[in-house]
Scaffold this motif. Structure first.
Motif, short mmCIF file in Angstrom:
data_model
loop_
_atom_site.label_atom_id
_atom_site.label_comp_id
_atom_site.label_asym_id
_atom_site.label_seq_id
_atom_site.Cartn_x
_atom_site.Cartn_y
_atom_site.Cartn_z
N THR A 3 0.85 -1.21 0.00
CA THR A 3 0.00 0.00 0.00
C THR A 3 0.88 1.25 0.00
N LYS B 7 -13.04 -8.56 12.81
CA LYS B 7 -13.72 -8.48 11.51
C LYS B 7 -14.29 -7.08 11.28
N TRP B 8 -14.93 -6.58 12.36
CA TRP B 8 -15.54 -5.24 12.26
C TRP B 8 -14.46 -4.19 11.99
N LEU B 10 -11.52 -4.63 10.62
CA LEU B 10 -11.00 -4.79 9.26
C LEU B 10 -11.95 -4.18 8.23
N LYS B 11 -13.26 -4.35 8.49
CA LYS B 11 -14.27 -3.80 7.58
C LYS B 11 -14.19 -2.27 7.56
N VAL B 13 -11.58 -0.45 8.37
CA VAL B 13 -10.31 -0.06 7.73
C VAL B 13 -10.45 -0.12 6.20
N LYS B 14 -11.08 -1.21 5.74
CA LYS B 14 -11.24 -1.38 4.29
C LYS B 14 -12.12 -0.25 3.72
N THR B 15 -13.20 0.06 4.43
CA THR B 15 -14.13 1.09 3.95
C THR B 15 -13.48 2.46 3.94
N GLY B 17 -10.21 3.10 4.19
CA GLY B 17 -8.85 3.12 3.64
C GLY B 17 -8.71 4.00 2.41
N GLY B 18 -9.64 3.84 1.48
CA GLY B 18 -9.59 4.61 0.22
C GLY B 18 -9.67 6.11 0.48
#
Lengths: 323, 258
Positions: A3, B7-8, B10-11, B13-15, B17-18
């Motif tokens: 990243t 899990k929450w 990570l979700k 972070v993924k959301t 992150g961009g």
């Protein structure tokens, strides 16, 4: 890790793209202007090859308005830009002092209010209570405000409608508004379409617009000769326009793709002359600065800029003394 | 429990992150003055200005005018687009003769048609609502028609064998078969309608509206306001999209599961 690498790559690519965009070839000057009659001198100089005669390879970029030309100049995308004095009035509030006006190219009285007689408008005072369209933040805004004030009408006594230039003609012709504050060629074209139903109010005392030639200060001082050559080309265009009015009209008509009849009919509303009357310009931008400060929410807490820092007659003085 | 939190996290972070990457690039470009700072404010200044604009409250009127006009145009497009789409989807000759006309008109950028809309509807709300309707109608109608055309023939035949009437088949099979594709059309139309509404305000002018405020900020060199408003319009579009995805999942829960 991947990243981080991706972010660095993207940032480097952006840096590379931006720096590529800002590199320019030598002996080439870029000139941002608009396709309208205000910009006549620059267009004549280009068409007659005066820039080439002065050793300049002028590349013209046509932009929608002075506002875009000023952005192009500030962002280092062009060397010269034609801007209207209202642009400077607003720009002064940003505190950015990188831009200077080195000449005025035209003083124009083409602003006006076109109204429908069928809506009972036969004199300026009749605008009271009527739907008057204007383009916020532009010469149309200033003209409308000053004109109604001059005729004893408060802004609250008129139904002011914000509208963009593209929609003005349709709005007046369709009768969506009773009147509109705009400029030529809109006024001419609307009058032609409406015929007897149209009435036009012009008032040079209420507002005279100026098209000026702006440069980045540091660039201009570092490229003194180029700037003088550019001004010389414009001076030639000025003399040509005065000596060969009809030919000049034809060139402008061709360059901006505007019917020759419209150009001829509105030509004398544009006084094309290369000069810089600093006092006249300062009077214009200062009064607009005060108006902006008093009427616009975003600017009420800001001090009126020192506009004298935005006008520099050095180059034009040098041109005149070199004769 | 720990796994759920993981899990929450990570979700999230993924959301986000961009968005974080975009903010980092924005700050990077600003800090190095790669773009003229007068014309390109920092993220901090932009968010501060956005906060101030919202706190001042007067943006609510602009927001509500934009949203109401957008929803009015979109709502009409959904009603007429779905009815029209179902009709041409069910009657093949009608679809064949309408397809070309629809494709032609939907290919014309609606913003180029503004002179006609101003002449027909004036400069008030109606012309903007009509342009939003125009931009959304075709995409909804075509997607609905495709949905009907693509609907499963086997189910219809089975229903017929069991003695279902044409109206029952349409009501309980064809309509629901076409629904996912119809909703895709509406989702695309939501983005279109916001874009067209804001563009209309910028092109034609309006007393209130986000597009009008953007144009005014641009013309008057109120640069931090300009970027704050652009951000706000992005948030608006994003929120509509997310809301519709939630609604879509509730309405057609079987999609992707069968």
């Amino acid at each position: 890790m991947k990243t981080a690498q991706s972010i660095i790559t993207i940032c480097l690519l952006i840096t590379l793209l931006i720096s590529c965009n800002q590199q320019k070839k030598q002996n080439t000057v870029t000139f941002a202007t608009s396709k309208n009659m205000w910009c006549g001198l620059g267009l004549i100089a280009y068409d007659k090859g005066y820039f080439k005669e002065e050793g300049l390879d002028a590349k013209i970029s046509y932009l929608e308005s002075g506002r875009y030309c000023l952005d192009a100049l500030v962002s280092n995308s062009t060397d010269f830009a034609t801007i209207v004095e209202v642009n400077i009035s607003y720009f002064g509030f940003t505190g950015n002092k990188s831009v200077i006006d080195i000449a005025s190219l035209v003083s124009s009285t083409s602003s006006g209010i076109i109204a429908l007689k069928s809506r009972g408008i036969n004199k300026p005072e009749d605008l009271k209570g009527k739907k008057l369209a204007f383009c916020p933040g532009t010469t149309s805004d200033i003209f409308a405000n000053r004109f109604i004030e001059k005729h004893g009408i408060k802004a609250t006594e008129v139904n002011l409608q914000k509208i963009q230039p593209l929609a003005i003609s349709s709005a007046v012709i369709s009768g969506s508004v009773d009147a509109a504050s705009t400029w030529d060629p809109h006024i001419f074209n609307i009058s032609k379409t409406l015929g007897e139903d149209a009435i036009v109010f012009r008032d040079p005392d209420a507002y005279t617009g100026y098209l000026t030639l702006a440069v980045r200060k540091d660039w201009a001082y570092a490229n003194n000769e180029t700037v003088i050559s550019f001004l010389k080309a414009l001076k030639k265009a000025d003399l040509f326009a005065k000596a060969h009015k009809e030919e000049a009209q034809l060139i402008v008509s061709k360059m901006i793709n505007l019917d020759i009849d419209v150009v001829k009919a509105t030509w004398d509303l544009h006084n094309m002359e290369l000069k810089l009357d600093k006092a006249e310009m300062l009077k214009a931008v200062n009064s607009q600065g005060i108006w902006i400060n008093q009427t616009m929410e975003e600017y009420t807490d800001k001090a009126i800029p020192n506009y004298s820092e935005y006008f520099d007659s050095k180059f034009l003085d040098e041109l005149n003394s070199s004769k | 429990m720990t796994n759920d939190i993981k899990k929450w996290f990570l979700k999230v972070v993924k959301t986000l992150g961009g968005f974080v990457v975009v903010l980092i690039i924005w700050q990077f470009v600003h800090s190095l003055s790669l773009l003229e700072p007068t014309l390109f404010p920092s993220p901090k200044r932009t968010f501060e200005t956005l906060f101030n604009i919202i706190a001042a409250g007067n943006i609510l009127l602009d927001l509500s005018v934009t949203i109401i006009r957008m929803l009015a145009g979109l709502g009409l497009a959904v009603i007429f687009g779905v009815i029209f789409g179902l009709s041409i989807g069910l009657i093949k000759p009608l679809y064949e003769s309408a397809e070309g006309v629809i494709d032609f008109f939907r290919s014309i950028p609606v913003t180029t048609l503004y002179p006609i809309f101003v002449l027909l509807f004036g400069i008030g709300h109606s012309s903007k609502i009509a342009m939003v309707f125009w931009a959304s109608f075709f995409v909804i109608a075509l997607n609905t028609a495709y949905g009907v055309i693509q609907s499963t023939k086997v189910r219809r035949k089975v229903a017929k064998l069991y003695g279902a009437s044409n109206i029952q088949i349409f009501k309980w099979i064809t309509f629901f078969d076409a629904l996912p594709q119809t909703l895709i059309g509406i989702r695309v139309a939501i983005s279109f309608s916001l874009i067209v509404e804001i563009l209309c305000e910028m092109f034609m002018g309006s007393e209130y509206g986000i597009g009008q405020r953007i144009t005014e900020s641009f013309t008057t060199y109120a640069i931090p306001e300009l970027y704050a408003l652009i951000l706000l319009s992005g948030i608006l579009g994003f929120s509509f999209n997310r809301l519709f995805v939630v609604f879509e999942k509730k309405l057609v829960p079987w999609v992707g599961k069968l």
